[in-house]
Write an enzyme that holds these catalytic residues in place. Structure first.
Site: not given
Length: 465
Positions: A113, A163, A165, A167, A191, A194, A284, A317, A369
């Protein structure tokens, strides 16, 4: 017996410089930027009040409870060097304010808050001290560093990932093919990106099947245990668990979750499932920079990292120090230690405001990464040490000869660095030489060295003390 109605300064109740903190208190360090004319004590007390028992006026029902037992207290304020208008306010919260085993509730209380508060221009949560009395109510990481090494049978070196790609846009079959090539070449893990969840061009079930096929084929050919972080993140907790169940049925070792977009409730749910079913959990941090990048407002990543260790994850990460993404060396190493070690001493030079004792909570492997390649390998090995995962996406798939040779180049570079280090050589000074020597007998590495010899991402880091 009336009560004294009306508005009174927060500092009369919530600023208590003589308070001795208890071992069971949760302690917070806030960077406070008050509006002009608001004294720092009042601003610090306002933060303590609004994040615990206070509201803007005295209320009759205050008399029905013991505020002294439940209120947050601003117990110390220190100026920030070089910033005239800022102060660090230290707040102690009694343990009873928080639900056991709920990161969600902890954050709703502490940062829920108070960040929109008008008397403050800006507010940043720099660090939290989690007492053992609270951390023991959490399961924490499903397995932790040692159990992961035992499951994977990999010791004495960092783990290697990649990762896949591009992606978005690959079909499941082609995606699985890329996974196979990378694992076959010598990586430990590949991987899901995300944002690979379950889109029209590649539904999750197809991806899981083709990736499992790739893993088993690569394992059979290399004699090493392989994994692919299957992203189980979904629109509902139920769907996420359904995906994790399918991964377990396929017999793969690891699944993945985007913990900030997915939320802490979902993350803790998945972490419990993973421990009960022997799955490792890769985390991630997508969306973290929205929260942690501004220097004077939001939350520092070290707080998000501590929260993840409580909620549960085996990898997270954590920046690279050398690649394309944010990360200042000492500060990064500070929260890397907070993730891995059992006991971390207060060290303001590394941004660590409190001594943190995790007692028996398992550790998390930091993942480096983002924009890293073979020339960075000595620095990464030196900075992160053995207990880390080094992830080269473009640095594997961008190899001129293809994915498998890209994986070979990374594995050769890593093994060369580890061997050199074990022989007592200085990676920081001789790093380039070590890579050059290794590339003489590895054509794959030589080709990688040639492609990336000039690449640098030279910008000032935002994350400074």
């Amino acid at each position: 017996v009336g009560f004294k109605a009306g508005v009174k300064d927060y500092k009369l109740t919530y600023y208590t410089p003589e308070y001795e903190t208890k071992d069971t208190d949760i302690l917070a360090a806030f960077r406070v930027t008050p509006q002009p004319g608001v004294p720092p004590e009042e601003a610090g007390a306002a933060v303590a009040a609004e994040s615990s028992t206070g509201t803007w006026t005295t209320v009759w029902t205050d008399g029905l409870t013991s505020l002294d037992r439940y209120k947050g207290r601003c117990y110390h304020i220190e100026p920030v060097a070089g910033e005239e208008s800022q102060x660090i306010a230290y707040v102690a919260y009694p343990l009873d304010l928080f639900e056991e085993g709920s990161v969600t509730n902890m954050f709703t209380s502490i940062v829920g808050n108070v960040f929109g508060f008008k008397a403050l221009r800006a507010l940043r949560l720099e660090d939290l001290r989690i007492p053992p009395a609270y951390s023991k109510t959490f399961q924490g990481p499903p397995h932790g560093i040692q159990v992961e090494r035992d499951k994977l049978n990999k010791y004495g070196r960092p783990l290697l990932g990649c990762t896949i790609k591009p992606k978005l846009g690959l079909s499941a079959k082609n995606y699985g093919r890329a996974v196979y090539e990378c694992l076959r070449g010598g990586l430990d893990f590949t991987k899901d990106d995300e944002n690979v969840n379950s889109q029209p061009f590649m539904r999750w079930r197809d991806r899981f099947l083709f990736c499992a096929e790739a893993i088993y084929k690569a394992q059979a050919e290399t004699g090493e245990i392989k994994g692919h972080y299957l992203n189980a993140t979904a629109g509902t907790c139920e769907e996420m668990i359904k995906r994790a169940v399918f991964a377990r049925e396929l017999g793969v070792p690891i699944v993945m979750h985007d913990y900030l977009t997915g939320g802490f409730t979902a993350n803790t749910t998945l972490a419990h499932y993973c421990r009960d079913n022997g799955l490792l959990l890769h985390i991630h941090r997508a969306m973290h920079a929205v929260i942690d990048r501004q220097k004077n407002h939001g939350m520092h990543f070290r707080v998000l990292a501590k929260a993840l260790r409580m909620s549960g994850g085996d990898h997270i990460h954590a920046g690279t120090v050398v690649g394309k993404l944010e990360g200042e060396r000492e500060i990064t190493l500070g929260f890397v230690d907070l993730l891995r070690d059992d006991f971390i001493e207060k060290d303001r030079s590394r941004g660590i405001y409190f001594t943190q004792d995790w007692v028996s909570l398992p550790g998390v492997l930091p993942v480096a990464s983002g924009g890293i390649h073979v020339w960075h390998m000595p620095a990464l090995t030196e900075i992160f040490g053995d207990d880390s995962v080094l992830q080269f996406g473009g640095g594997t798939l961008g190899h001129p000869w293809g994915n498998a040779p890209g994986a070979v180049a990374n594995r050769v570079a890593l093994e060369a660095c580890v061997q050199a280090r074990n022989e007592g050589r200085d990676l920081a000074r001789e790093g380039n030489e070590i890579i050059r020597e290794a590339s003489k007998w590895s054509p794959e590495l030589a080709a990688a060295c040639e492609v990336w010899k000039e690449i640098k991402f030279e910008f000032e880091a935002m994350d400074t003390l």
